[in-house]
Design a protein around this motif. Structure first.
Motif, PDB file in Angstrom:
ATOM      1  N   PRO A 180      -2.720  -0.590  -4.449  1.00  0.00           N
ATOM      2  CA  PRO A 180      -4.771  -1.229  -3.740  1.00  0.00           C
ATOM      3  C   PRO A 180      -3.857  -2.259  -3.016  1.00  0.00           C
ATOM      4  O   PRO A 180      -3.945  -3.429  -3.759  1.00  0.00           O
ATOM      5  CB  PRO A 180      -5.648  -0.704  -4.295  1.00  0.00           C
ATOM      6  CG  PRO A 180      -4.884   0.039  -5.109  1.00  0.00           C
ATOM      7  CD  PRO A 180      -3.550  -0.321  -5.305  1.00  0.00           C
ATOM      8  N   TYR A 231      -5.159  -5.533   0.151  1.00  0.00           N
ATOM      9  CA  TYR A 231      -6.089  -5.633   1.717  1.00  0.00           C
ATOM     10  C   TYR A 231      -6.097  -7.154   2.223  1.00  0.00           C
ATOM     11  O   TYR A 231      -5.438  -8.102   1.770  1.00  0.00           O
ATOM     12  CB  TYR A 231      -7.824  -5.184   1.569  1.00  0.00           C
ATOM     13  CG  TYR A 231      -8.368  -6.203   0.727  1.00  0.00           C
ATOM     14  CD1 TYR A 231      -8.659  -6.691   1.335  1.00  0.00           C
ATOM     15  CD2 TYR A 231      -8.514  -6.216  -0.490  1.00  0.00           C
ATOM     16  CE1 TYR A 231      -9.908  -8.353   0.579  1.00  0.00           C
ATOM     17  CE2 TYR A 231      -9.406  -7.009  -1.151  1.00  0.00           C
ATOM     18  CZ  TYR A 231      -9.814  -8.074  -0.975  1.00  0.00           C
ATOM     19  OH  TYR A 231     -10.281  -8.811  -1.028  1.00  0.00           O
ATOM     20  N   ASN A 249       0.902  -1.380   0.310  1.00  0.00           N
ATOM     21  CA  ASN A 249       0.029  -0.053  -0.280  1.00  0.00           C
ATOM     22  C   ASN A 249       1.283   1.464   0.166  1.00  0.00           C
ATOM     23  O   ASN A 249       0.235   2.506  -0.922  1.00  0.00           O
ATOM     24  CB  ASN A 249      -0.917  -0.392   1.122  1.00  0.00           C
ATOM     25  CG  ASN A 249      -1.656  -1.008   1.381  1.00  0.00           C
ATOM     26  OD1 ASN A 249      -2.601  -1.132  -0.021  1.00  0.00           O
ATOM     27  ND2 ASN A 249      -2.113  -1.483   1.900  1.00  0.00           N
TER      28      ASN A 249
END
Length: 218
Positions: free
Chosen positions: A198, A200, A193
């Protein structure tokens, strides 16, 4: 008739000078090889043989863990030779100081008795790793009794290094591996990040763009 005095340095009596300090060029001296005191030979052999006999069961269980193909302690058999070699190099380069006192011997006996009691209780409870760790205070007590604090300060690192050969319980290793895996996954997600991509985290799996993912393995 006045006698003329020659003021040259040869006519002036010289004062006695002290002999210059002797210097030694250690680079030209042959290397000195260390030989252990003979007074320590038989006591050390007897104590180590007794320790090996007392820890026979523990060493057998540790050997089984070392040879487990699916375990984490295949390095176990290498620790003891490395520790012995390290101790030999330390003694060879720095010598082996000895100053055993009544207080150091009393403390060594207390440490020895405590280590043996804990070892016997661990055998009774079948807790191998606690019994294995008792090898370290046992050896420290032997060194402290034979040579006092100076010898123990010289050899503490090889003795403490033996802790890496004692297998921990599988439950503790599994918990440690899980925590390290989650830490590595969180760190990796943060780095990705931070680079502008991006990402997660879900469990130990990192999801990126375009349905791409990374899994942090054990």
């Amino acid at each position: 008739m006045t006698r003329a005095i020659d003021p040259t340095p040869s006519s002036i009596p010289s004062r006695p000078s002290s002999s210059p300090a002797r210097t030694t060029d250690y680079r030209r001296e042959p290397p000195r090889h260390f030989t252990a005191p003979r007074a320590l030979l038989w006591p050390a052999v007897i104590l180590l043989a007794a320790a090996a006999g007392l820890f026979f069961w523990t060493l057998g269980r540790m050997w089984e863990r070392w040879n487990d193909l699916h375990g984490y302690y295949s390095h176990g058999p290498l620790i003891f030779p490395i520790a012995v070699g390290t101790a030999f190099l330390i003694i060879r380069r720095r010598g082996l100081p000895m100053h055993s006192t009544a207080s150091s011997r009393a403390l060594a006996l207390g440490l020895l008795i405590a280590a043996l009691l804990m070892h016997l209780l661990s055998i009774y409870a079948r807790v191998t790793f606690v019994s294995g760790f008792m090898i370290i205070p046992l050896l420290a007590a032997i060194v402290l009794y034979l040579g006092g604090w100076p010898m123990l300060q010289r050899l503490w690192f090889p003795i403490a290094f033996l802790a890496f050969m004692v297998p921990l319980p599988d439950l503790a290793i599994g918990d440690l591996n899980f925590r390290l895996k989650i830490f590595a996954a969180n760190a990796t997600t943060g780095i990705v990040n931070g680079l502008g991509t991006p990402a997660y985290l879900r469990g130990a799996e990192i999801f990126l763009q375009k349905n791409r993912s990374l899994t942090v393995e054990d």
